[in-house]
Design a protein around this motif. Structure first.
Motif, PDB file in Angstrom:
ATOM      1  N   ILE A 186       2.305   1.855  -3.485  1.00 23.72           N
ATOM      2  CA  ILE A 186       1.327   2.401  -4.417  1.00 23.72           C
ATOM      3  C   ILE A 186       1.022   3.862  -4.091  1.00 23.72           C
ATOM      4  N   ALA A 218       6.896  -0.647  -8.569  1.00 17.81           N
ATOM      5  CA  ALA A 218       6.731  -0.869  -7.129  1.00 17.81           C
ATOM      6  C   ALA A 218       7.785  -1.832  -6.606  1.00 17.81           C
ATOM      7  N   ILE A 238       3.358  -0.468 -13.447  1.00 15.90           N
ATOM      8  CA  ILE A 238       3.241   0.051 -12.074  1.00 15.90           C
ATOM      9  C   ILE A 238       3.747  -0.972 -11.068  1.00 15.90           C
ATOM     10  N   THR A 239       3.376  -2.250 -11.254  1.00 11.29           N
ATOM     11  CA  THR A 239       3.846  -3.271 -10.310  1.00 11.29           C
ATOM     12  C   THR A 239       5.354  -3.483 -10.434  1.00 11.29           C
ATOM     13  N   THR A 292       0.835  -1.205   0.000  1.00  8.83           N
ATOM     14  CA  THR A 292       0.000   0.000   0.000  1.00  8.83           C
ATOM     15  C   THR A 292       0.867   1.250   0.000  1.00  8.83           C
ATOM     16  N   ARG A 327       1.365   6.765  -6.791  1.00 11.79           N
ATOM     17  CA  ARG A 327       0.104   7.326  -7.282  1.00 11.79           C
ATOM     18  C   ARG A 327       0.239   8.730  -7.887  1.00 11.79           C
TER      19      ARG A 327
END
Length: 430
Positions: A75, A106, A102-103, A72, A79
């Motif tokens: 992200i 991350a 995005i992953t 979390t 964001r």
């Protein structure tokens, strides 16, 4: 992807990366490399895909998945950057960063923040245009080449190989498990153009495999001998025990060990004990995963022709049940008739279904039509029980449990999505 990472201060530049591509086996191979490096005392991270139950499974450090809280926070950091890129993309009628980009970002942020000694990155699809291909690795690995994702990667093994070979960087060592001549020649050509040393399975290193026997009746361990007679250095390891079963997993293990040998040649310290422990420690769900006995339940995520063939070979080598039941579902972009042709003759009874957690599933009636066509045209022998339709995985699981006797074997294959749903129905959530 490059713009996204530039806005995040280039986390990949802080990492020593092992980059792993391939049609099949890349996830298992990446997991084995990470497990061996962790056993050797290195802080090793692993980025893999897809996940079975939770997105956090894609990002792990020393075998421990990223927590909900950690993911979390990652992200939340991404964001505002992604939203800014989305607005800029919308202004020119384009799209911003994708889910996989995005992953990937991350994972790289997480690995850099944890100051890892090594990060093993599994390619999502292909290689040349994959979001992981922004890295400059210490070694590039290509496990195998076969037909899958043809719409995106091409309709020949040579075309697919060229996409996978897109991860090869100038001067960076390459380890290859590719066996077929056509794709092997492509990889050889690309690595020569880019001035890379290479270690190839069947040329520079090899293995012998002893499959476990009667796994539906009791415990047994797979074993492998690895030998690398010449380069990058001579090495031999006998009686390596493998947690992951199947001749294809022994090939993956050989590629993993050859990769570690390449790292040793660069000055990494990996004792033989760490290689043995890492191969024994690695856990990789839904890869010929034996869930239960009496009746035996095996769940596998095979979803192309080559992986189905490996799955069938492993079942025949390592399980002795006289009657086998199959639960099968798959996705619309796969070679479905070809997979069914290899599966139908090997099972006493077949239950066709569709997974629920993704819209790409082939409708059950279409699967049944394909199966009956193969049987009626004499392409395959008719199973003792004609294919049975089940509306969803829960119905398929209930039916298989009712039909299978204690000494039978229930197999689940065809898709990661099906594997994920059946593991939950069988009571497995990790």
């Amino acid at each position: 992807m490059r713009e996204l990472l530039a806005r995040l201060d280039q986390p990949q530049d802080a990492l020593r990366i092992v980059h792993v591509a391939g049609t099949k086996g890349k996830g298992s191979t990446a997991a084995m490399i990470a497990a061996i490096l962790s056993a050797a005392g290195y802080r090793a991270g692993l980025f893999s895909s897809p996940h079975l139950n939770r997105v956090e499974e894609r990002v792990s450090v020393c075998g421990e998945n990223c927590t909900e809280e950690q993911f979390t926070a990652l992200i939340q950091r991404l964001r505002p950057v992604v939203e800014s890129m989305d607005r800029a993309a919308a202004a020119r009628e384009a799209i911003g960063p994708t889910y996989f980009e995005i992953t990937t970002a991350a994972a790289l942020i997480h690995f850099a923040a944890n100051k890892l000694d090594a990060a093993v990155l599994e390619v999502g699809m292909g290689g040349r245009l994959d979001s992981t291909n922004v890295c400059l690795p210490v070694v590039s690995v290509i496990t195998s080449i076969s037909f899958d994702h043809m719409k995106q990667l091409g309709n020949t093994l040579a075309a697919i190989a060229r996409e996978k070979a897109g991860i090869i960087k100038p001067g960076i060592p390459v380890v290859s498990g590719v066996q077929d001549d056509e794709p092997r020649q492509v990889i050889e050509s690309v690595r020569r153009e880019r001035g890379c040393p290479i270690a190839q399975l069947g040329v520079d290193f090899n293995f012998q495999y002893r499959p476990p026997k009667d796994l539906d009746r009791g415990e047994d361990a797979a074993e492998m001998h690895f030998h690398q007679p010449l380069r990058p250095r001579a090495a031999e390891y006998r009686d390596l025990k493998l947690r992951l079963i199947g001749r294809h997993q022994a090939a993956n293990a050989a590629v993993a060990v050859a990769t570690v040998e390449t790292l040793i040649g660069q000055g990494w310290i990996v004792p033989e004990a760490a290689i043995r422990q890492g191969l024994l420690d690695v856990r990789w769900p839904a890869r010929v995963e034996l869930i239960a006995r009496r009746p035996a339940l095996v769940i596998d995520a095979a979803h192309n022709v080559a992986s189905i063939e490996s799955f069938v070979q492993t079942i025949e080598e390592s399980f002795s049940a006289r009657r086998r039941w199959l639960i099968f579902a798959t996705s619309q972009d796969k070679q479905v008739p070809e997979m069914l042709a290899r599966l139908l003759p090997r099972f006493h009874g077949v239950i066709l279904t569709r997974y629920l957690n993704n819209p790409r599933a082939v409708p059950v009636d279409e699967l049944a039509e394909m199966a009956h066509r193969l049987i009626s045209q004499g392409v395959v022998e008719r199973p003792e029980r004609l294919p049975i339709i089940a509306a969803d995985p829960a119905a398929a699981w209930k039916l298989a449990a009712e039909l299978a006797a204690e000494d039978d074997l229930i197999c689940v294959t065809g898709s990661f999505f099906l594997a994920a749903e059946l593991r939950v129905l069988a009571g497995i959530t990790t």
